[in-house]
Design an enzyme around this catalytic site. Structure first.
Site: not given
Length: 575
Positions: A260, A296, A355, A378, A418, A420, A467, A472, A541
Site C-alpha cells: 500500500w 484488497c 474494503h 477475508d 457495524n 460505532d 440503522e 440493530e 482509501y
C-alpha cells in the site's frame, strides 16, 4: 537321442505350464479415465469447463472408469479393488489412502465400486464416493488377484483423479439450492468487483478464470504449500480458513504480497491486475514465491477463483466505510487529549473508504442452528487470527445479530460493518471519557454482483439490521459486551448537541474542490455553549492519514432547538 527327446518333452511341458499360468493371471493392461463414454462424468459432475487432461469429479456422486484386462473377469475366481492415495504420506486412518472394494450393489455414504458393463476383456466400473471425502489429487492403483493361483498384480494409472466439493449434492455441506445461484457463484468465471466511495461506486471487471488451463493444479498447489495436512481437506471450514491464510504472504509465503506504499518497483501495481489467472500461474510456476503486489480487491479476486475452482460457492463483496478495529473493542475509537488534539499513537483504528473481501456458502454444523449460509472470509492481511493473517469463515447470521462469540473472527467482521465510532477525551487524571459517538459511521452499501447480470446488488441487510432499528442497537450492544471495552454502553452519553458533517453533491473528485457543511443542532430546551473543533484531512482509501488540509476551532452558542451551520470550501483535494 533319448536324452534329447526327453529334454524336448520337458521343455514342451514347461511351455504348457507357462501358458496355463498366463491364462489364469488377471492383469490390468490400461485404465481409461477420459474415454468418450466417460464424458458423462464431466456433464454429470459439472466439471466440463475445466481445461485439464485429468479426471475431475465431485464428491458424494458416482463416476465411471474403464479397465482393459488381460482376459475376461470372472467374479467367481477373480478379485479386484481400487486404491486412491492423496498427499505425501497417505494413511487409511487419515482417509488419505482409500481402499475401494468391488460390490454387487452401490450404497450411499461410502467408497465402493460396481461393475456396470463388461465386454470380453473390457470392464466398466461405477465408483461411489462419500460426501465427506477429502478433496484433492488422487493417484489411482488397480489391484487384481486370481484365487486359483493367489497371484496378485497392480497397475498404476497414468492419469490422476481430482476430487472437488459438490454444491449440487444435498448432503454436501457446501450444497446450494438454485441453478441460477450455482451458475453464478460456482461456474461463472468472470465478475465485477466494486470500489470507490458510497457516493461514487465504481466497478471493475475481474477474470476469475477458475477453469483455465493449469488453474486447478495451481489451486491445489496453494493447499499443498500450506502447513495443513490433506486429512483436513474434507471440511470446507478448514479449507476456507487455509485459503484465507494462503492468499496473503506475510507469515506463510502465500500467493500475494500486499503493498500500500505507492511504490511498486519490482512487481506489478495492484491496479494493473484484471484477473487471477496470471497471478496463480506465476505462483505455481515459481514454486510458491509470492507474487508482487496486491491490495484488497486483488486478494478477494484470487480468493473467489480458488474457492470456486475447488467447488465452494463464493462471491467478492465490497463494504464502503469499512472499519479496521485493532484492539477487539468492537468500536472504532478516536482519542483526543485535554485540548482536543489527536493522540496519534492511540489512534490505530481506521475507516477505509472501501474494503473488499468474500462471502462463501456452506452449512456450519460446528455452530448453533441457523448459522449456515453465507460466511465472510477475508484474505487481506490486517489482523492475525490464532497467530496467522487470516479471517473467517464468520457466519453472516452471527454478525447480523451481534453473536461475536461464535467462531471464526466474527468480532473483526462485525466491527468492519457495524461498529460505532466513539470519540474519547483524556481527562486531567489520564483517564478517558466519551464525548461523542457516531452510530452510522461504518458499513454502507455493502455490494456484490447480482445473480445472472452485471448489476450491483446491495446486501447490507444480510450483515446488519436497518440503522436506528431496535434490533440493530441490540446487536451492537450485545457485541460490545464481548469486546475489550465491555462498559462502552453502560453509561449512555447525553448528547443534546448534535453535529453532522455533510458534503455537497456526490463528493470530491480528483483534483477538484469539495464543499463541506457542518450542522450543529441544540436538541434541548435549554441554551447550550459548545466548542466546535473541525479538521479536514486527506486520507488513503485505507483510512491512513496523508495530510491535513484545514483545521479550526469555533465557539458556538445555541438557543434551545437552534440549528447552526457553516459551509466552507477545501480547494484541490488530492485523493
Amino acid at each position: 537321442m533319448i536324452f534329447e527327446t526327453s529334454f524336448h518333452k520337458l521343455q514342451l511341458k514347461f511351455l504348457k505350464l507357462n501358458l496355463f499360468s498366463s491364462e489364469l493371471t488377471l492383469a490390468v493392461r490400461s485404465v481409461d479415465l477420459l474415454s468418450q463414454k466417460s464424458d458423462r462424468n464431466k456433464k454429470e459432475h459439472h466439471t466440463d469447463q475445466y481445461h485439464s487432461d485429468q479426471l475431475v469429479v465431485r464428491r458424494g456422486q458416482t463416476f465411471q472408469i474403464e479397465l482393459d484386462l488381460s482376459r475376461t473377469f470372472n467374479p467367481n475366481t477373480d478379485k479386484l479393488h481400487l486404491e486412491l492415495k492423496t498427499g505425501p504420506l497417505p494413511q487409511v486412518s487419515k482417509r488419505t489412502h482409500i481402499i475401494i472394494p468391488l460390490v454387487d450393489e452401490l450404497e450411499d455414504e461410502r467408497w465402493e465400486a460396481k461393475i456396470v458393463e463388461q465386454n470380453v476383456n473390457r470392464v466398466k466400473l461405477s465408483v461411489n464416493s462419500p460426501i465427506t471425502a477429502v478433496i484433492g489429487k488422487y493417484k489411482l492403483t488397480v489391484t487384481t488377484q486370481c484365487l486359483k493361483t493367489s497371484e496378485t498384480t497392480t497397475h498404476d494409472s497414468d492419469k490422476d483423479i481430482y476430487m472437488l466439493f459438490n454444491p449440487w449434492c444435498e448432503d454436501d455441506t457446501v450444497y446450494m439450492e438454485g441453478e441460477k445461484e450455482l451458475k453464478e457463484y460456482v461456474l461463472n468465471d468472470t465478475g465485477r468487483i466494486y470500489y470507490g466511495t458510497e457516493k461514487q461506486i465504481g466497478a471493475r471487471t475481474w477474470n476469475f478464470g477458475q477453469f483455465d488451463e493449469g488453474i486447478l493444479e495451481a489451486c491445489l498447489f496453494v493447499l499443498d504449500n500450506s502447513e495443513v495436512p490433506p486429512s483436513g481437506r474434507g471440511d470446507p471450514v478448514n479449507v476456507v480458513r487455509v485459503i484465507s491464510a494462503m492468499i496473503n504472504s506475510p507469515d506463510d509465503r502465500g500467493v500475494l504480497e500486499g503493498n500500500w506504499s505507492g511504490n511498486y518497483a519490482g512487481g506489478t501495481s495492484p491496479t494493473a491486475w484484471s484477473g487471477s489467472v496470471e497471478i496463480l500461474r506465476q505462483y505455481h510456476k515459481e514454486g510458491g514465491t509470492p507474487v508482487k503486489y496486491g491490495q484488497c480487491w486483488v486478494f478477494s479476486g484470487v480468493t473467489t477463483t480458488v474457492l470456486r475452482c475447488l467447488g465452494i460457492p463464493t462471491r467478492s463483496v465490497t463494504n464502503f466505510q469499512s472499519a479496521h478495529d485493532t484492539d477487539v473493542s468492537l468500536t472504532t475509537d478516536v482519542y483526543f487529549d485535554e485540548i482536543m488534539e489527536p493522540i496519534h499513537h492511540l489512534n490505530s483504528d481506521s475507516i477505509w473508504n472501501f474494503h473488499v473481501w468474500n462471502d462463501c456458502w456452506m452449512a456450519r454444523p460446528d455452530l448453533p442452528p441457523g448459522m449456515g449460509g453465507w460466511q465472510a472470509v477475508d484474505s487481506t492481511p490486517q489482523e492475525t487470527s490464532h497467530g496467522t493473517f487470516r479471517c473467517g469463515p464468520a457466519s453472516l447470521a452471527a454478525i447480523r445479530s451481534g453473536q461475536v462469540y461464535l467462531k471464526f473472527d466474527t468480532p473483526f467482521v462485525f466491527a468492519e460493518v457495524n461498529s460505532d465510532k466513539i470519540y474519547w477525551q483524556r481527562n486531567l487524571d489520564s483517564t478517558f471519557s466519551q464525548i461523542h459517538s457516531e452510530k452510522k459511521a461504518v458499513g454502507h452499501c455493502i455490494s456484490t454482483k447480482a445473480v445472472g447480470s452485471d448489476e450491483r446488488v446491495d446486501i447490507t441487510h444480510l450483515y446488519k439490521y436497518p440503522e436506528d432499528s431496535e434490533e440493530e442497537r441490540i446487536a451492537v450492544e450485545t457485541a460490545c459486551r464481548y469486546g475489550s471495552k465491555p462498559d462502552v454502553y453502560s453509561s449512555p452519553i447525553a448528547e443534546d448537541v448534535r453535529v453532522e458533517v455533510m458534503m455537497e453533491g456526490e463528493g470530491p473528485r480528483m483534483g477538484g474542490d469539495a464543499q463541506l457543511k457542518i450542522v450543529v443542532k441544540n436538541t434541548s430546551s435549554q441554551p447550550r455553549r459548545t466548542t466546535l473543533h473541525s479538521q479536514v484531512a486527506v486520507m488513503y482509501y485505507t483510512g491512513v492519514l496523508k495530510d491535513t488540509v484545514k483545521k479550526d476551532t469555533l465557539n458556538v452558542e445555541l438557543k434551545p432547538q437552534e440549528v447552526y451551520d457553516e459551509s466552507f470550501f477545501c480547494h484541490e483535494i488530492k485523493i
